[in-house]
Design an enzyme around this catalytic site. Structure first.
Site: not given
Length: 291
Positions: A18, A101, A149, A198
């Site tokens: 990522e 997170r 995202n 994403d």
């Protein structure tokens, strides 16, 4: 040679690759493997990679104005020094949400760091967006979702794009010069069987690119939200792209092995690798965070 067809350039087998970001001062691409607790650097001139261990799930990495880096860990924003691999805590905006997170981030044109959080179990709508600038870190007031995202900014910094991944929607929000958010409208909805939106990235023409997790592709949308182009990949989970190289005309893409069983991995041996392709357009120059 970079071609229009994505090809693997660094085999890292990331569980959840990522956050790719081109850092001009290093002439290198940085990214993370969230689930493996790793920070990665790829040097295209030498065609070599290097990695560091992180003390937790590193959701993103971005350059900071002090010449080091900011990294998003579950406990908050940390300063990272590649010289000795050290991490130092800076901001802990979600100490009251231990199940969360950090997941994705960007630096706005004014140097403010924007990042999103998420429920690590991907169940609760506890993911929020934050803005950190010059020692202050605040929640932005955007609606909470399970998996955030982005965000990503338009070239002039007046529009914020942010993604509700599980809701399969990309939103567009007006942003004032002081960083406060205004009107929000739906930018794009990802149809069924096309994967999940994403990480978003904006190019020099103001068009938005998004990785499609489970969709085998990245897409490019014009500023009005119209689909312009889809580029297919040999792996299912494409997470995010970044524009890099001296002319910012190489697209780098992180991918993931997360959720793939042994049968799927046999069919996708390149899953989790770093890819590159020619996007046919330049990206925007990066910014450094003043946090």
């Amino acid at each position: 040679m970079i071609t229009a067809d994505p090809r693997s350039i660094l085999s890292v087998g990331a569980t959840l690759g990522e956050g790719p970001v081109w850092v001009a001062r290093d002439a290198a691409l940085w990214f993370v493997d969230i689930k493996a607790h790793r920070v990665h650097r790829y040097d295209p001139a030498l065609d070599v990679g290097r990695s560091w261990a992180a003390p937790g799930q590193a959701g993103w990495i971005l350059p900071s104005a002090d010449g080091l880096f900011a990294v998003g860990l579950p406990s908050g924003v940390h300063r990272f020094d590649p010289a000795d691999g050290s991490f130092r805590a800076l901001h802990a905006p979600e100490a009251h949400l231990p199940g969360n997170r950090q997941n994705d981030a960007c630096v706005a044109p004014d140097g403010a760091l924007w990042f999103g959080t998420m429920d690590d179990a991907e169940a609760q709508a506890s993911g929020y967006f934050y803005r950190c600038h010059q020692g202050r870190c605040v929640e932005t007031g955007l609606p909470a979702v399970s998996i955030t995202n982005g965000p990503a900014f338009s070239p002039d910094g007046s529009i914020l794009y942010h993604t509700d991944t599980l809701g399969k929607r990309i939103w567009r929000t007006d942003v004032a010069s002081d960083g406060s958010v205004g009107n929000t409208t739906l930018f794009a909805r990802i149809e069924e069987d096309a994967g999940y939106p994403d990480g978003p990235t904006v190019d020099a023409e103001g068009c938005l690119w998004t990785g499609l997790f489970g969709g085998w592709a990245v897409r490019r949308y014009d500023p009005a939200g119209k689909l312009m182009r889809e580029i297919r990949f040999p792996v299912a989970n494409v997470t995010k792209i970044a524009f890099g190289g001296e002319d910012l005309r190489t697209a780098y893409a992180t991918t993931a092995r997360k959720g793939l069983d042994m049968t799927a991995l046999t069919k996708q041996p390149l899953a989790g690798d770093l890819f590159a392709f020619d996007p046919g357009v330049a990206g925007l120059p990066g910014h450094v965070a003043t946090i």
